[in-house]
Design a protein around this motif. Sequence first.
Motif, PDB file in Angstrom:
ATOM      1  N   PRO A 203      -7.875   3.234   2.773  1.00 17.08           N
ATOM      2  CA  PRO A 203      -6.838   3.794   3.647  1.00 17.08           C
ATOM      3  C   PRO A 203      -7.171   3.513   5.116  1.00 17.08           C
ATOM      4  O   PRO A 203      -8.323   3.667   5.524  1.00 17.08           O
ATOM      5  CB  PRO A 203      -6.900   5.301   3.357  1.00 17.08           C
TER       6      PRO A 203
ATOM      7  N   ASP B 124       0.839  -1.203   0.000  1.00 19.71           N
ATOM      8  CA  ASP B 124       0.000   0.000   0.000  1.00 19.71           C
ATOM      9  C   ASP B 124       0.873   1.252   0.000  1.00 19.71           C
ATOM     10  O   ASP B 124       2.051   1.213   0.365  1.00 19.71           O
ATOM     11  CB  ASP B 124      -0.863   0.052   1.263  1.00 19.71           C
ATOM     12  N   ASP B 125       0.241   2.378  -0.350  1.00 24.79           N
ATOM     13  CA  ASP B 125       0.813   3.733  -0.156  1.00 24.79           C
ATOM     14  C   ASP B 125       1.914   4.098  -1.148  1.00 24.79           C
ATOM     15  O   ASP B 125       2.633   5.070  -0.932  1.00 24.79           O
ATOM     16  CB  ASP B 125       1.354   3.937   1.265  1.00 24.79           C
TER      17      ASP B 125
ATOM     18  N   HIS C  21      -5.830   2.859  -3.947  1.00 19.82           N
ATOM     19  CA  HIS C  21      -5.747   3.074  -2.493  1.00 19.82           C
ATOM     20  C   HIS C  21      -6.152   4.520  -2.150  1.00 19.82           C
ATOM     21  O   HIS C  21      -5.647   5.081  -1.192  1.00 19.82           O
ATOM     22  CB  HIS C  21      -4.318   2.768  -2.030  1.00 19.82           C
TER      23      HIS C  21
ATOM     24  N   HIS D 240       3.902  -2.021   3.020  1.00 19.09           N
ATOM     25  CA  HIS D 240       3.794  -0.648   2.502  1.00 19.09           C
ATOM     26  C   HIS D 240       5.067  -0.237   1.767  1.00 19.09           C
ATOM     27  O   HIS D 240       6.143  -0.249   2.376  1.00 19.09           O
ATOM     28  CB  HIS D 240       3.534   0.323   3.661  1.00 19.09           C
TER      29      HIS D 240
ATOM     30  N   HIS E  38      -5.167   9.468   0.515  1.00 20.03           N
ATOM     31  CA  HIS E  38      -5.062   8.644   1.722  1.00 20.03           C
ATOM     32  C   HIS E  38      -5.772   9.284   2.930  1.00 20.03           C
ATOM     33  O   HIS E  38      -5.208   9.399   4.016  1.00 20.03           O
ATOM     34  CB  HIS E  38      -3.583   8.384   2.067  1.00 20.03           C
TER      35      HIS E  38
END
Length: 239
Positions: free
Chosen positions: A139, A49-50, A99, A192, A103
């Motif tokens: 998120p 993620d991210d 995603h 991440h 966020h």
Amino acid sequence: MIGWIAAGAAAGILTALGAYAVRGRSSQWLCTSYWRGRPNVPAVALTFDDGPGPATAEILSILDRYGVPATFFFCGENVERRPELARRVVEVGHELGNHSYSHPYFCFRSREFIRQELHRTQAILEQVTGCRPRWFRPPYGIRWLGLQKVLDELGLVCVTWTVIGNDWKWPGPVVAEHVLQRVVPGAIICLHDGRETRPEAAADPTIEAVRILVPGLLNRGFRFETISNLLCWTSSNNA
Ligand SMILES: [Zn+2]
């Protein structure tokens, strides 16, 4: 007195239920959420993620060394910052997910706000990579009222996780050990390759964890799948 105790206990239970509904990895209350694959197949899905972020390039080279696929849930704002990395992820055969754009926390946000966050990121990912994701990871894992409707409109499906690595706060070897102790057949592993939408952030713990985890899981007999393959997702699922 007993009435007050009962009221306090009821309030505590309601708070816990509310927290589970919104953030529970397996909660289905606010939207359908896939959090694991079939338990009878020795396969896992590694997800990040991210990103794209400071760890993405090195993670790609580790995955390439072992020839294993992963799924990357990108933030639109990060894709605008590092479009070449987003393109590379697709070019070398990994799967993309959405995603959100910035966020945010979705708690108490309107359906229109959620729609804008997801729609903007779908458009950016399609423009930059040529791919339009089918998967969405919320998120902070937060699902909220109106999210399911937005997902349906955009043709997205929510995916949470079976095991999360806490790689934003733990050293790499601790992250790897935490995951290895909890992984099961069909597990969706969440790490991440960025840190929210911060341009620069510590990437070393995640990279170190991936260096340990990939050979560690292969040695235990697991194979790696994208989310689509782990969940055996075909166009008929989406009909
Ligand atoms: Zn995130």
